[in-house]
Design an enzyme around this catalytic site. Structure first.
Site, mmCIF file in Angstrom:
data_model
loop_
_atom_site.group_PDB
_atom_site.id
_atom_site.type_symbol
_atom_site.label_atom_id
_atom_site.label_comp_id
_atom_site.label_asym_id
_atom_site.label_seq_id
_atom_site.Cartn_x
_atom_site.Cartn_y
_atom_site.Cartn_z
ATOM 1 N N GLY A 11 7.944 -3.275 -8.895
ATOM 2 C CA GLY A 11 6.791 -4.159 -8.644
ATOM 3 C C GLY A 11 7.190 -5.534 -8.150
ATOM 4 N N GLY A 14 4.535 -8.003 -6.656
ATOM 5 C CA GLY A 14 3.332 -8.295 -7.445
ATOM 6 C C GLY A 14 3.344 -9.722 -7.989
ATOM 7 N N LYS A 15 2.232 -10.089 -8.625
ATOM 8 C CA LYS A 15 2.105 -11.451 -9.173
ATOM 9 C C LYS A 15 3.174 -11.697 -10.237
ATOM 10 C CE LYS A 15 -2.427 -10.663 -9.923
ATOM 11 N NZ LYS A 15 -2.614 -9.476 -9.051
ATOM 12 N N GLY A 100 6.413 -4.559 -19.180
ATOM 13 C CA GLY A 100 5.326 -5.527 -19.278
ATOM 14 C C GLY A 100 4.007 -4.895 -18.874
ATOM 15 N N THR A 101 4.075 -3.840 -18.117
ATOM 16 C CA THR A 101 2.870 -3.152 -17.642
ATOM 17 C C THR A 101 1.988 -2.781 -18.827
ATOM 18 O OG1 THR A 101 4.117 -2.332 -15.771
ATOM 19 C CG2 THR A 101 2.104 -1.118 -16.331
ATOM 20 N N SER A 102 0.706 -3.090 -18.722
ATOM 21 C CA SER A 102 -0.214 -2.805 -19.833
ATOM 22 C C SER A 102 -1.101 -1.614 -19.481
ATOM 23 C CB SER A 102 -1.068 -4.042 -20.119
ATOM 24 O OG SER A 102 -1.741 -4.441 -18.940
ATOM 25 N N ASN A 128 2.421 -8.695 -24.434
ATOM 26 C CA ASN A 128 2.360 -10.055 -23.885
ATOM 27 C C ASN A 128 3.719 -10.729 -24.092
ATOM 28 O OD1 ASN A 128 1.626 -12.768 -23.220
ATOM 29 N ND2 ASN A 128 -0.496 -12.163 -23.543
ATOM 30 N N HIS A 156 -9.571 -12.436 -18.242
ATOM 31 C CA HIS A 156 -8.499 -12.298 -17.246
ATOM 32 C C HIS A 156 -9.061 -12.441 -15.839
ATOM 33 C CE1 HIS A 156 -6.124 -10.611 -20.564
ATOM 34 N NE2 HIS A 156 -5.059 -10.855 -19.818
ATOM 35 N N HIS A 157 -8.130 -12.641 -14.892
ATOM 36 C CA HIS A 157 -8.430 -12.624 -13.450
ATOM 37 C C HIS A 157 -9.072 -11.271 -13.081
ATOM 38 C CE1 HIS A 157 -4.926 -9.939 -12.847
ATOM 39 N NE2 HIS A 157 -4.449 -10.594 -13.897
ATOM 40 N N LYS A 160 -7.224 -7.591 -12.423
ATOM 41 C CA LYS A 160 -6.643 -6.781 -13.504
ATOM 42 C C LYS A 160 -7.257 -5.380 -13.502
ATOM 43 C CE LYS A 160 -5.416 -6.951 -18.400
ATOM 44 N NZ LYS A 160 -4.059 -6.452 -18.122
HETATM 45 N N1 LIG Z 1 3.230 -8.128 -20.759
HETATM 46 C C1 LIG Z 1 2.852 -9.273 -20.180
HETATM 47 O O1 LIG Z 1 3.109 -10.375 -20.692
HETATM 48 C C2 LIG Z 1 2.110 -9.221 -18.886
HETATM 49 C C3 LIG Z 1 1.793 -8.016 -18.353
HETATM 50 N N2 LIG Z 1 1.128 -7.927 -17.171
HETATM 51 C C4 LIG Z 1 0.939 -6.581 -16.660
HETATM 52 O O2 LIG Z 1 1.917 -6.371 -15.652
HETATM 53 C C5 LIG Z 1 1.407 -5.462 -14.675
HETATM 54 C C6 LIG Z 1 1.521 -6.103 -13.288
HETATM 55 O O3 LIG Z 1 0.647 -7.206 -13.227
HETATM 56 P P1 LIG Z 1 0.464 -8.073 -11.895
HETATM 57 O O4 LIG Z 1 1.786 -8.529 -11.407
HETATM 58 O O5 LIG Z 1 -0.589 -9.054 -12.210
HETATM 59 O O6 LIG Z 1 -0.123 -6.959 -10.901
HETATM 60 P P2 LIG Z 1 0.006 -6.897 -9.310
HETATM 61 O O7 LIG Z 1 -1.065 -5.956 -8.846
HETATM 62 O O8 LIG Z 1 0.043 -8.262 -8.733
HETATM 63 O O9 LIG Z 1 1.437 -6.216 -9.085
HETATM 64 C C7 LIG Z 1 1.691 -4.858 -9.238
HETATM 65 C C8 LIG Z 1 2.717 -4.448 -8.199
HETATM 66 O O10 LIG Z 1 3.060 -3.081 -8.416
HETATM 67 C C9 LIG Z 1 3.107 -2.450 -7.137
HETATM 68 N N3 LIG Z 1 2.921 -1.025 -7.219
HETATM 69 C C10 LIG Z 1 1.760 -0.325 -7.241
HETATM 70 N N4 LIG Z 1 2.004 1.006 -7.261
HETATM 71 C C11 LIG Z 1 3.354 1.121 -7.227
HETATM 72 C C12 LIG Z 1 4.223 2.233 -7.202
HETATM 73 N N5 LIG Z 1 3.760 3.486 -7.225
HETATM 74 N N6 LIG Z 1 5.545 2.001 -7.187
HETATM 75 C C13 LIG Z 1 6.042 0.750 -7.176
HETATM 76 N N7 LIG Z 1 5.265 -0.357 -7.183
HETATM 77 C C14 LIG Z 1 3.938 -0.158 -7.208
HETATM 78 C C15 LIG Z 1 1.991 -3.115 -6.358
HETATM 79 O O11 LIG Z 1 2.141 -2.892 -4.951
HETATM 80 P P3 LIG Z 1 0.833 -3.013 -3.989
HETATM 81 O O12 LIG Z 1 0.454 -4.443 -4.008
HETATM 82 O O13 LIG Z 1 1.323 -2.528 -2.674
HETATM 83 O O14 LIG Z 1 -0.207 -2.140 -4.598
HETATM 84 C C16 LIG Z 1 2.212 -4.575 -6.756
HETATM 85 O O15 LIG Z 1 3.191 -5.184 -5.949
HETATM 86 C C17 LIG Z 1 -0.028 -5.139 -15.110
HETATM 87 O O16 LIG Z 1 -0.035 -3.952 -15.864
HETATM 88 C C18 LIG Z 1 -0.391 -6.311 -16.014
HETATM 89 O O17 LIG Z 1 -1.375 -5.984 -16.957
HETATM 90 C C19 LIG Z 1 0.746 -9.031 -16.482
HETATM 91 C C20 LIG Z 1 1.012 -10.275 -16.980
HETATM 92 C C21 LIG Z 1 1.704 -10.475 -18.223
HETATM 93 O O1 LIG Z 2 -2.849 -8.394 -16.349
HETATM 94 C C1 LIG Z 2 -2.542 -9.519 -16.783
HETATM 95 O O2 LIG Z 2 -2.602 -10.547 -16.098
HETATM 96 C C2 LIG Z 2 -2.049 -9.614 -18.173
HETATM 97 N N1 LIG Z 2 -1.850 -8.501 -18.838
HETATM 98 C C3 LIG Z 2 -1.344 -8.379 -20.150
HETATM 99 C C4 LIG Z 2 -2.361 -7.715 -21.061
HETATM 100 O O3 LIG Z 2 -2.999 -6.736 -20.630
HETATM 101 O O4 LIG Z 2 -2.524 -8.147 -22.196
HETATM 102 C C5 LIG Z 2 -0.787 -9.678 -20.687
HETATM 103 C C6 LIG Z 2 -1.534 -10.907 -20.262
HETATM 104 O O5 LIG Z 2 -2.731 -10.933 -20.928
HETATM 105 C C7 LIG Z 2 -1.733 -10.926 -18.751
#
Ligand SMILES: NC(=O)C1=CN([C@@H]2O[C@H](COP(=O)(O)OP(=O)(O)OC[C@H]3O[C@@H](n4cnc5c(N)ncnc54)[C@H](OP(=O)(O)O)[C@@H]3O)[C@@H](O)[C@H]2O)C=CC1
Ligand SMILES: O=C(O)C1=N[C@H](C(=O)O)C[C@H](O)C1
Length: 267
Positions: A11, A14-15, A100-102, A128, A156-157, A160
């Site tokens: 990823g 991604g953000k 980190g993926t939720s 988190n 959240h944004h 999500k």
């Molecule tokens: N645990 C924590 O503290 C936090 C967890 N999160 C979690 O992290 C995850 C990512 O969040 P965020 O960065 O905001 O999401 P984004 O959508 O910004 O990023 C996800 C990335 O994964 C890519 N992706 C999608 N499908 C695939 C695949 N099959 N193989 C490889 N890469 C792929 C996407 O590509 P494309 O853009 O081309 O689709 C994108 O670049 C979420 O589950 C979120 O809930 C987020 C913040 C904090």
């Molecule tokens: O998708 C997000 O942005 C976040 N996801 C995590 C969650 O599902 O709890 C962590 C944080 O809240 C940001």
């Protein structure tokens, strides 16, 4: 000097992934050996606009990436379906996952726990990574011993994908550990509009707000006769998660256990 940890990341565009790349680049003892993306097979991270100048090769086939890359730790920041698939391949290859993926279900978490045990490979799944959010969850667990009536509002944004958030589910699970199961609200209450009372975990209600302008915020509201208590955490940028990601990568190298929640590593 700390020993080098070879890291692979899924990823990277991604953000969260772009923040994680910056963190890896600025951490002397982390070495990015490769990335998994769904695009740009064969390119390197530095070929992609806006990403750090890192030589790590991008793979679109996860099986190939796990086979070829000599990684110690695998970080996943993608989406629930992809993240679950990657995590299983990582464990099969004895590469320690930091997830980190939720949005994983309880059954999926159980399956990963089993697999981590059979593979004797440590894994950290962190709903988190922000230290303040971990404290918010712990404080909520403490408060629930005295205030058994509680509702959770997470905001959240609007990009999500999963609802409720992993943090809200984990908070409810931590509270469930310390309070007697109870159905909240009036015994005869009913919804005149479906969903008005949100989702429930063990009688606790969880409400999910999705709006542009938010990154991640959670309020845990406790009530009893004559008083309310609110415990709130805000992430105002995604850098807030990065010290936790770094910590999890370092800690997963020291364990062969399944760890769900950074609080288990923080005492
Ligand atoms: N645990 C924590 O503290 C936090 C967890 N999160 C979690 O992290 C995850 C990512 O969040 P965020 O960065 O905001 O999401 P984004 O959508 O910004 O990023 C996800 C990335 O994964 C890519 N992706 C999608 N499908 C695939 C695949 N099959 N193989 C490889 N890469 C792929 C996407 O590509 P494309 O853009 O081309 O689709 C994108 O670049 C979420 O589950 C979120 O809930 C987020 C913040 C904090
Ligand atoms: O998708 C997000 O942005 C976040 N996801 C995590 C969650 O599902 O709890 C962590 C944080 O809240 C940001």
């Amino acid at each position: 000097m700390a020993e080098t940890i070879n890291v692979m990341l899924a990823g990277p565009r991604g953000k969260m992934g772009t923040e994680a790349l910056k963190m890896i680049e600025t951490t002397d003892h982390f070495n990015l050996v490769g990335c998994i993306d769904r695009k740009y097979n064969g390119k390197t991270i530095k070929d992609l606009e806006g990403l750090p100048s890192l030589d790590a090769l991008i793979y679109t086939d996860p099986e190939e990436a796990f086979e070829r890359l000599n990684a110690d730790v695998f970080i996943d920041l993608t989406n629930p379906e992809t993240g679950f698939k990657h995590t299983k391949i990582a464990l099969h290859n004895h590469i320690r996952p930091v997830i980190g993926t939720s949005g994983f279900s309880e059954e999926q978490l159980d399956e990963l726990k089993q697999l981590s045990q059979t593979q004797q490979t440590g894994i950290v799944i962190a709903p988190n990574f922000a230290i303040g959010a971990v404290l918010m969850m712990r404080f909520s667990q403490m408060a629930a011993k005295h205030f058994p009536n509680v509702e959770i509002i997470e905001k959240h944004h609007d990009e999500k994908l999963d609802a409720p958030s992993g943090t809200a589910v984990k908070t409810a699970q931590l509270i469930k550990e310390v309070r007697e199961s109870k159905k909240q609200g009036h015994p005869d209450e009913h919804e005149t509009l479906d969903g008005a009372r949100g989702a429930t975990v063990d009688g606790m209600h969880i409400h999910s707000v999705r709006l542009p302008g938010f990154i991640a915020q959670q309020e845990v509201i406790f009530g009893q006769s004559g008083q309310t208590l609110t415990i709130q955490h805000n992430s105002t940028d995604r850098q807030s998660f990065m010290s936790g990601v770094k910590f999890a990568v370092e800690e997963v190298m020291k364990t062969d256990q399944f760890v769900y929640g950074l609080e288990n590593l923080m005492e």
